[in-house]
Write a protein that holds these residues in place. Structure first.
Motif, PDB file in Angstrom:
ATOM      1  N   PRO A   8     -13.902  -7.952  -1.516  1.00 17.82           N
ATOM      2  CA  PRO A   8     -13.611  -8.739  -0.266  1.00 17.82           C
ATOM      3  C   PRO A   8     -14.369  -7.586   0.856  1.00 17.82           C
ATOM      4  CG  PRO A   8     -11.780  -7.834  -1.562  1.00 17.82           C
ATOM      5  CD  PRO A   8     -13.121  -7.625  -2.453  1.00 17.82           C
ATOM      6  N   SER A   9     -13.990  -8.815   1.761  1.00 19.57           N
ATOM      7  CA  SER A   9     -15.419  -8.544   3.183  1.00 19.57           C
ATOM      8  C   SER A   9     -14.951  -6.938   3.378  1.00 19.57           C
ATOM      9  CB  SER A   9     -16.687  -9.045   3.494  1.00 19.57           C
ATOM     10  OG  SER A   9     -14.935 -10.148   4.335  1.00 19.57           O
ATOM     11  N   ARG A  10     -13.375  -6.988   3.581  1.00 26.62           N
ATOM     12  CA  ARG A  10     -13.004  -5.944   4.482  1.00 26.62           C
ATOM     13  C   ARG A  10     -11.787  -4.832   3.357  1.00 26.62           C
ATOM     14  NH1 ARG A  10      -6.872  -6.564   5.001  1.00 26.62           N
ATOM     15  NH2 ARG A  10      -6.494  -9.163   4.775  1.00 26.62           N
ATOM     16  N   THR A  11     -12.017  -4.210   4.072  1.00 28.12           N
ATOM     17  CA  THR A  11     -10.905  -2.810   3.035  1.00 28.12           C
ATOM     18  C   THR A  11      -9.932  -2.929   4.006  1.00 28.12           C
ATOM     19  OG1 THR A  11     -11.696  -0.859   4.719  1.00 28.12           O
ATOM     20  CG2 THR A  11     -12.725  -1.201   3.162  1.00 28.12           C
ATOM     21  N   ALA A  12      -8.852  -2.361   2.860  1.00 34.59           N
ATOM     22  CA  ALA A  12      -7.279  -2.584   2.818  1.00 34.59           C
ATOM     23  C   ALA A  12      -6.724  -1.337   2.649  1.00 34.59           C
ATOM     24  CB  ALA A  12      -6.149  -3.520   2.719  1.00 34.59           C
ATOM     25  N   PRO A  13      -6.503   0.009   3.318  1.00 37.05           N
ATOM     26  CA  PRO A  13      -5.371   0.228   2.957  1.00 37.05           C
ATOM     27  C   PRO A  13      -4.183   0.014   1.468  1.00 37.05           C
ATOM     28  CG  PRO A  13      -5.382   0.777   4.878  1.00 37.05           C
ATOM     29  CD  PRO A  13      -5.745  -0.983   4.127  1.00 37.05           C
ATOM     30  N   ALA A  92      -0.396  -9.787   3.069  1.00 40.62           N
ATOM     31  CA  ALA A  92       0.191  -8.399   2.861  1.00 40.62           C
ATOM     32  C   ALA A  92      -0.734  -7.546   2.370  1.00 40.62           C
ATOM     33  CB  ALA A  92       1.540  -8.689   1.869  1.00 40.62           C
ATOM     34  N   PRO A  93      -0.293  -6.377   2.449  1.00 39.36           N
ATOM     35  CA  PRO A  93      -1.551  -4.739   1.855  1.00 39.36           C
ATOM     36  C   PRO A  93      -1.236  -5.199   0.526  1.00 39.36           C
ATOM     37  CG  PRO A  93       0.712  -4.107   3.170  1.00 39.36           C
ATOM     38  CD  PRO A  93       0.453  -5.343   3.110  1.00 39.36           C
ATOM     39  N   PRO A  94      -2.466  -4.540   0.198  1.00 37.05           N
ATOM     40  CA  PRO A  94      -2.242  -4.512  -1.575  1.00 37.05           C
ATOM     41  C   PRO A  94      -1.177  -2.900  -1.843  1.00 37.05           C
ATOM     42  CG  PRO A  94      -4.931  -3.622  -1.028  1.00 37.05           C
ATOM     43  CD  PRO A  94      -3.795  -4.337   0.327  1.00 37.05           C
ATOM     44  N   ARG A  95      -0.294  -3.206  -2.894  1.00 39.59           N
ATOM     45  CA  ARG A  95       0.324  -2.188  -3.050  1.00 39.59           C
ATOM     46  C   ARG A  95      -0.549  -1.762  -4.821  1.00 39.59           C
ATOM     47  NH1 ARG A  95       4.593  -2.307  -0.071  1.00 39.59           N
ATOM     48  NH2 ARG A  95       4.795  -3.480   1.077  1.00 39.59           N
ATOM     49  N   VAL A  96      -0.205  -0.148  -4.860  1.00 38.51           N
ATOM     50  CA  VAL A  96      -0.007   0.170  -6.829  1.00 38.51           C
ATOM     51  C   VAL A  96       1.550   0.405  -6.595  1.00 38.51           C
ATOM     52  CG1 VAL A  96      -1.232   1.710  -7.740  1.00 38.51           C
ATOM     53  CG2 VAL A  96      -2.530   0.824  -6.086  1.00 38.51           C
ATOM     54  N   GLN A  97       2.176  -0.313  -8.187  1.00 37.35           N
ATOM     55  CA  GLN A  97       3.580   0.502  -8.333  1.00 37.35           C
ATOM     56  C   GLN A  97       2.970   1.750  -9.212  1.00 37.35           C
ATOM     57  OE1 GLN A  97       5.303  -0.536  -5.929  1.00 37.35           O
ATOM     58  NE2 GLN A  97       5.008  -2.332  -5.721  1.00 37.35           N
TER      59      GLN A  97
END
Length: 154
Positions: A8-13, A92-97
Motif C-alpha cells: 500500500p502507498s500509505r501507512t496505517a497504524p 477501518a484501521p488494520p488490526r492485529v488480534q
C-alpha cells in the motif's frame, strides 16, 4: 507472494486487540454475547477481549479478564496461541488480534460490564454459536489445527 511494488502507498497504524482463549474441563471454549448496542458486533458471540491501552499485551489480558468477567489470571499462565491480522473494511484501521490461551485461572465467569456483554457461556469448539465474530471462529479453528496465524479481509 507479495512483491515490494504491491505494498500500500500509505501507512496505517494497527490496533492491537488481546483475546482470552479459555477451555473448561470438558474442552469447551468461553465466549460472551455482546450487548446489542455495542459499537462492534452487537448480539454476536466473541472472546473476552480488549484493546491494549498503553500497556503490554499480557497486562491487557489480565485487566480485561478481571474487568469483563471477574477472572483472575496470572500472566505467567498465559501462552500465545494465535494471531489474526484483520482488515474489517477498507476504511477501518488494520488490526492485529492476539489470542492467548490460559489453562489456570481463578473465579467463575460473570457479567461485570452489562453494557458490553449480556452472558458468558462455554461452547464446544466444533459447535460454536451463531452468530459468532468471524475472526473468533477463525482463531478457534486455527488453534485446534495447530496454526499460529490467520489473515482476513486483505
Amino acid at each position: 507472494m507479495v512483491q515490494p511494488d504491491d505494498q500500500p502507498s500509505r501507512t496505517a497504524p494497527h490496533v492491537i486487540g488481546v483475546h482470552l482463549y479459555l477451555e473448561d474441563a470438558q474442552g469447551r471454549v468461553l465466549l460472551g454475547l455482546r450487548h446489542p448496542d455495542c459499537s462492534y458486533a452487537g448480539r454476536t458471540w466473541h472472546f473476552l477481549a480488549g484493546h491494549c491501552e498503553r500497556e503490554p499485551a499480557l497486562g491487557c489480558l489480565v485487566r480485561e479478564a478481571w474487568e469483563e468477567a471477574g477472572l483472575v489470571i496470572d500472566p505467567a499462565d498465559a501462552e500465545y496461541a494465535h494471531a489474526v491480522h484483520l482488515l474489517d473494511d477498507p476504511g477501518a484501521p488494520p488490526r492485529v488480534q492476539l489470542v492467548f490461551r490460559v489453562r489456570r485461572w481463578q473465579g467463575t465467569p460473570r457479567v461485570r460490564e452489562p453494557d458490553r456483554c449480556l452472558d458468558w457461556r462455554w461452547w464446544r469448539p466444533d459447535r460454536l454459536p451463531e452468530p459468532v465474530v468471524p475472526y473468533t471462529r477463525a482463531a478457534v479453528e486455527g488453534i485446534r489445527a495447530g496454526r499460529l496465524y490467520t489473515e482476513m479481509g486483505w
